[in-house]
Scaffold this active site. Structure first.
Site, PDB file in Angstrom:
ATOM      1  CB  ILE A  66      -0.967   0.027   1.211  1.00 45.32           C
ATOM      2  CG1 ILE A  66      -0.205  -0.121   2.534  1.00 45.32           C
ATOM      3  CG2 ILE A  66      -2.028  -1.054   1.074  1.00 45.32           C
ATOM      4  CD1 ILE A  66      -1.057   0.076   3.770  1.00 45.32           C
ATOM      5  CB  SER A  67       4.392   1.833   0.225  1.00 44.61           C
ATOM      6  OG  SER A  67       4.947   0.696  -0.420  1.00 44.61           O
ATOM      7  NE  ARG A  68       3.856   7.154  -4.327  1.00 48.62           N
ATOM      8  CZ  ARG A  68       2.852   7.577  -3.563  1.00 48.62           C
ATOM      9  NH1 ARG A  68       2.066   6.671  -2.982  1.00 48.62           N
ATOM     10  NH2 ARG A  68       2.623   8.847  -3.380  1.00 48.62           N
ATOM     11  CD  GLU A  92       0.057   3.344  -9.285  1.00 45.29           C
ATOM     12  OE1 GLU A  92       0.384   2.712  -8.254  1.00 45.29           O
ATOM     13  OE2 GLU A  92      -0.362   4.523  -9.267  1.00 45.29           O
ATOM     14  CG  HIS A 132      -2.254   4.689  -6.042  1.00 42.66           C
ATOM     15  ND1 HIS A 132      -1.017   5.045  -6.514  1.00 42.66           N
ATOM     16  CD2 HIS A 132      -2.273   5.093  -4.737  1.00 42.66           C
ATOM     17  CE1 HIS A 132      -0.325   5.656  -5.551  1.00 42.66           C
ATOM     18  NE2 HIS A 132      -1.078   5.688  -4.470  1.00 42.66           N
ATOM     19  N   GLY A 155      -5.881   3.975  -1.916  1.00 45.52           N
ATOM     20  CA  GLY A 155      -5.667   4.020  -0.473  1.00 45.52           C
ATOM     21  C   GLY A 155      -6.408   5.141   0.232  1.00 45.52           C
ATOM     22  CB  SER A 156      -6.130   8.691   0.215  1.00 45.73           C
ATOM     23  OG  SER A 156      -5.905   9.094  -1.127  1.00 45.73           O
TER      24      SER A 156
END
Length: 271
Positions: free
Chosen positions: A187-189, A218, A237, A239-240
């Site tokens: 869940i980072s990069r 991506e 992507h 996550g947020s």
């Protein structure tokens, strides 16, 4: 900046002599050349804290979805070809399993808080050890060497910033240290993982599965081998990506811009 756009390079900075601040959404700043921006006298802000809760939630969601094979289960349940549900179609337990968190910053710690409720054994690797009371609150054990964490964990979750030190942090050697029954969650990069090595490890059953919210690039090319593997879950992507968080991110970016233009302290300045 939203989704790393516009690209801030020398040409752009030269064309905007009055530029005072670049406000970037999210926590990652690997897409920005901080030395270049500083040389033009431009300040930088991000939105580091508001994304943590949602991203931690997604990390747990990916772990649960992968372990219990939710995507495959959904496809089976809705397929027009399904006549019965096989009794030997099984997932893996999360409760009581060992979770290794690589990067115990704000997001990593929030994942640990959630994992504690699942009665997981929690290991973590970080540049520096957390305070004893913080470790005790979630029942986390510090691994000074990442190798120790990789060898013991049923799930390895990556929650680090992308830096020169974390670029392809997880490669062939690290994957081979993991259990053959282990799952990698990122869940980072995307560039924190050597993606070619990951494909090879998944194809050859060096590890059991992967659950990725991030890749490189991506989105992946439509013929990429990761997209063809049954033991991989990939999300875009997100996550947020909740309405409330994205709204607050915009508010925080606006506050930083207003402060930067007024010559006031910038709330979330990247130093």
């Amino acid at each position: 900046m939203w989704y790393h756009k516009p690209v801030v390079n020398k040409e752009l900075l030269q064309s905007l002599p009055n530029l005072r601040i670049v406000a970037s959404s999210g926590v990652g700043i690997d897409h920005l050349d901080l030395n270049l921006l500083s040389s033009f006298g431009v300040k930088v802000s991000n939105t580091p804290f508001i994304v943590s809760t949602d991203t931690a939630d997604l990390g747990m969601a990916l772990m649960l979805a992968s372990s219990r094979r939710l995507v495959e289960g959904h496809e089976m349940a809705v397929s027009p070809d399904t006549e019965y549900f096989p009794a030997d179609w099984l997932g893996a337990e999360v409760s009581g399993a060992t979770l290794g968190i690589v990067g115990m910053g704000t997001i990593g710690y929030k994942v640990a808080e959630r994992a504690k409720a699942f009665e997981m054994k929690i290991l973590y690797h970080n540049r520096s050890q957390r305070k004893k009371e913080e470790e005790s609150a979630v029942g986390a054990l510090y691994c000074k060497k990442i190798d120790d964490l990789l060898q013991q964990s049923d799930f390895v979750l990556l929650a680090v910033n992308l830096t020169p030190q974390t670029y392809k942090l997880i490669g062939k050697r690290e994957l081979e240290l993991m259990k053959p029954t282990a799952t990698l969650i990122n869940i980072s990069r995307g560039l924190v993982v050597d993606q070619d090595a990951l494909v090879e490890a998944l194809q050859n059953k060096v590890i059991k599965a992967a659950a990725l919210d991030v890749t490189y690039p991506e989105p992946l090319p439509r013929d990429h081998p990761l997209l063809k593997l049954k033991n991989v879950i990939i999300t875009p992507h997100i996550g947020s990506a909740t309405k409330k968080t994205r709204h607050i991110m915009m508010e925080e970016m606006t506050e930083s811009i207003q402060a930067g233009l007024a010559g006031l302290p910038i709330p979330h300045e990247v130093l």
